[in-house]
Design a protein around this motif. Structure first.
Motif, PDB file in Angstrom:
ATOM      1  N   UNK A 217       0.842  -1.197   0.000  1.00 57.27           N
ATOM      2  CA  UNK A 217       0.000   0.000   0.000  1.00 57.27           C
ATOM      3  C   UNK A 217       0.882   1.254   0.000  1.00 57.27           C
ATOM      4  N   UNK A 218       1.973   1.208   0.780  1.00 61.24           N
ATOM      5  CA  UNK A 218       2.893   2.343   0.832  1.00 61.24           C
ATOM      6  C   UNK A 218       3.763   2.393  -0.412  1.00 61.24           C
ATOM      7  N   UNK A 219       4.277   1.259  -0.831  1.00 59.29           N
ATOM      8  CA  UNK A 219       5.103   1.208  -2.041  1.00 59.29           C
ATOM      9  C   UNK A 219       4.339   1.767  -3.238  1.00 59.29           C
ATOM     10  N   UNK A 220       3.099   1.326  -3.407  1.00 57.13           N
ATOM     11  CA  UNK A 220       2.328   1.747  -4.578  1.00 57.13           C
ATOM     12  C   UNK A 220       1.824   3.179  -4.451  1.00 57.13           C
ATOM     13  N   UNK A 221       1.737   3.698  -3.237  1.00 55.62           N
ATOM     14  CA  UNK A 221       1.413   5.114  -3.082  1.00 55.62           C
ATOM     15  C   UNK A 221       2.476   5.964  -3.776  1.00 55.62           C
ATOM     16  N   UNK A 222       3.745   5.570  -3.650  1.00 53.86           N
ATOM     17  CA  UNK A 222       4.836   6.346  -4.245  1.00 53.86           C
ATOM     18  C   UNK A 222       5.158   5.926  -5.681  1.00 53.86           C
TER      19      UNK A 222
ATOM     20  N   UNK B  68       2.716  -7.795 -11.855  1.00 58.39           N
ATOM     21  CA  UNK B  68       2.474  -9.069 -11.157  1.00 58.39           C
ATOM     22  C   UNK B  68       3.749  -9.734 -10.657  1.00 58.39           C
ATOM     23  N   UNK B  69       4.844  -9.612 -11.420  1.00 57.87           N
ATOM     24  CA  UNK B  69       6.074 -10.276 -10.982  1.00 57.87           C
ATOM     25  C   UNK B  69       6.623  -9.650  -9.689  1.00 57.87           C
ATOM     26  N   UNK B  70       6.387  -8.350  -9.480  1.00 62.45           N
ATOM     27  CA  UNK B  70       6.787  -7.715  -8.227  1.00 62.45           C
ATOM     28  C   UNK B  70       5.868  -8.138  -7.085  1.00 62.45           C
ATOM     29  N   UNK B  71       4.583  -8.150  -7.354  1.00 66.83           N
ATOM     30  CA  UNK B  71       3.624  -8.504  -6.304  1.00 66.83           C
ATOM     31  C   UNK B  71       3.759  -9.975  -5.895  1.00 66.83           C
ATOM     32  N   UNK B  72       4.189 -10.820  -6.813  1.00 69.26           N
ATOM     33  CA  UNK B  72       4.297 -12.244  -6.522  1.00 69.26           C
ATOM     34  C   UNK B  72       5.657 -12.686  -6.029  1.00 69.26           C
ATOM     35  N   UNK B  73       6.623 -11.763  -5.991  1.00 66.47           N
ATOM     36  CA  UNK B  73       7.954 -12.131  -5.519  1.00 66.47           C
ATOM     37  C   UNK B  73       7.901 -12.506  -4.039  1.00 66.47           C
TER      38      UNK B  73
ATOM     39  N   UNK C 155      10.572  12.994  -3.485  1.00 66.97           N
ATOM     40  CA  UNK C 155       9.162  12.645  -3.284  1.00 66.97           C
ATOM     41  C   UNK C 155       8.428  13.660  -2.403  1.00 66.97           C
ATOM     42  N   UNK C 156       8.928  14.881  -2.349  1.00 66.84           N
ATOM     43  CA  UNK C 156       8.318  15.877  -1.472  1.00 66.84           C
ATOM     44  C   UNK C 156       6.829  16.105  -1.773  1.00 66.84           C
ATOM     45  N   UNK C 157       6.390  16.243  -3.016  1.00 71.69           N
ATOM     46  CA  UNK C 157       4.947  16.445  -3.252  1.00 71.69           C
ATOM     47  C   UNK C 157       4.092  15.278  -2.729  1.00 71.69           C
ATOM     48  N   UNK C 158       4.542  14.047  -2.976  1.00 72.45           N
ATOM     49  CA  UNK C 158       3.786  12.895  -2.488  1.00 72.45           C
ATOM     50  C   UNK C 158       3.795  12.837  -0.962  1.00 72.45           C
TER      51      UNK C 158
ATOM     52  N   UNK D  65      -4.204   7.399  10.732  1.00 73.46           N
ATOM     53  CA  UNK D  65      -3.015   6.640  10.332  1.00 73.46           C
ATOM     54  C   UNK D  65      -3.129   6.045   8.937  1.00 73.46           C
ATOM     55  N   UNK D  66      -1.987   5.993   8.251  1.00 76.24           N
ATOM     56  CA  UNK D  66      -1.907   5.296   6.972  1.00 76.24           C
ATOM     57  C   UNK D  66      -1.739   3.805   7.269  1.00 76.24           C
ATOM     58  N   UNK D  67      -2.639   2.987   6.739  1.00 77.72           N
ATOM     59  CA  UNK D  67      -2.660   1.554   7.040  1.00 77.72           C
ATOM     60  C   UNK D  67      -2.095   0.766   5.861  1.00 77.72           C
ATOM     61  N   UNK D  68      -1.171  -0.124   6.167  1.00 78.33           N
ATOM     62  CA  UNK D  68      -0.624  -1.045   5.174  1.00 78.33           C
ATOM     63  C   UNK D  68      -0.618  -2.441   5.787  1.00 78.33           C
ATOM     64  N   UNK D  69      -0.208  -3.400   4.993  1.00 79.12           N
ATOM     65  CA  UNK D  69      -0.193  -4.784   5.480  1.00 79.12           C
ATOM     66  C   UNK D  69       1.167  -5.413   5.186  1.00 79.12           C
ATOM     67  N   UNK D  70       1.811  -5.828   6.248  1.00 81.47           N
ATOM     68  CA  UNK D  70       3.096  -6.506   6.174  1.00 81.47           C
ATOM     69  C   UNK D  70       2.859  -8.000   5.994  1.00 81.47           C
ATOM     70  N   UNK D  71       3.665  -8.638   5.160  1.00 83.81           N
ATOM     71  CA  UNK D  71       3.586 -10.093   5.030  1.00 83.81           C
ATOM     72  C   UNK D  71       4.908 -10.706   5.488  1.00 83.81           C
TER      73      UNK D  71
END
Length: 263
Positions: free
Chosen positions: A159-164, A170-175, A229-232, A245-251
């Protein structure tokens, strides 16, 4: 925060970012985030389980030890204890922490081969290795020896990675798939005796926590800097201040693999 003016919000943003950009990110201690971010812990209690195995080992290797904090938390270390690390600030930190405990820290590039002979260790451990070189782990383990590791799972904190960075392919998400780890371990001749994945809730309570996290865990957003990444960051600061709070999910996954006894 409700009722905060734009000027006050901007000033708070600048103060939080400046603080997080200046603090040291050496080692693998995340205590700076206490009260600023939370991460649900895996149910298996890696440090405690690792310490139990270390207490029964004769020769152990900790791969990618970071600053040595997790290894040093074990009440008892084996008679022969070695740790490897590649990043110079962490090497110095781990050396200062582990040498008084009788452990040796070896500078290693985290690429094959490991700088040890065959069958050198009856226990190899690693918490959150960047890469797991299964053939090398199998080589340095004694017959009957064990590899015990907690690893980052697939799409962790995405969630945080894709925010930036935007949507990842798919190959990144499935690694870092746990079943791929099983297959690679078995291909190296090891028997997987435990494999447990979990998804855990993570919350960032202020933008400083985000900056610190991305500076420390450098592979999440490669090349991250505050200026880039100052604007983001400013937009995310506003989101946290107004919505919470910004919520993400750790695996995470736990894997334990054993080298078979020789016939």
């Amino acid at each position: 925060m409700p009722g905060t003016s734009e000027e006050e919000e901007r000033a708070r943003f600048e103060a939080l970012v400046a603080e997080a950009a200046a603090v040291s990110v050496d080692g693998w201690d995340f205590s700076w985030l206490d009260g600023r971010a939370t991460e649900q812990r895996p149910s298996w209690g890696y440090a405690r389980a690792m310490a139990d195995r270390l207490g029964r080992a004769q020769a152990a290797l900790d791969i990618q030890t970071g600053g040595g904090e997790v290894l040093a938390s074990a009440p008892k270390l084996p008679p022969v204890t070695v740790a490897t690390e590649s990043w110079p600030p962490n090497i110095a930190r781990a050396t200062a922490l582990l040498h008084p405990r009788g452990a040796v820290v070896v500078a290693d590039a985290d690429e094959p081969p490991l700088p040890f002979g065959d069958a050198a260790f009856d226990l190899v451990v690693s918490r959150h290795p960047v890469t797991t070189w299964w053939a090398e782990i199998a080589r340095v383990l004694k017959p009957g020896g064990t590899y015990f590791s907690q690893q980052v799972g697939p799409a962790s904190v995405f969630e945080l990675v894709e925010y930036f960075l935007g949507p990842r392919p798919p190959e990144d998400r499935g690694a870092r798939d746990p079943q791929r780890a099983r297959a690679d371990a078995e291909a190296a001749g090891l028997e997987v005796v435990d494999l447990r994945p979990e998804t855990l809730r993570t919350e960032f309570f202020d933008i400083g926590a985000v900056v610190y996290f991305l500076r420390k865990v450098i592979w999440m957003v490669p090349g991250f800097t505050v200026e880039r990444y100052r604007p983001q960051l400013a937009a995310l600061h506003h989101l946290i201040e107004t919505e919470g709070p910004f919520v993400a999910h750790t695996t995470r996954f736990l894997i334990e693999a054993r080298k078979p006894q020789q016939p």
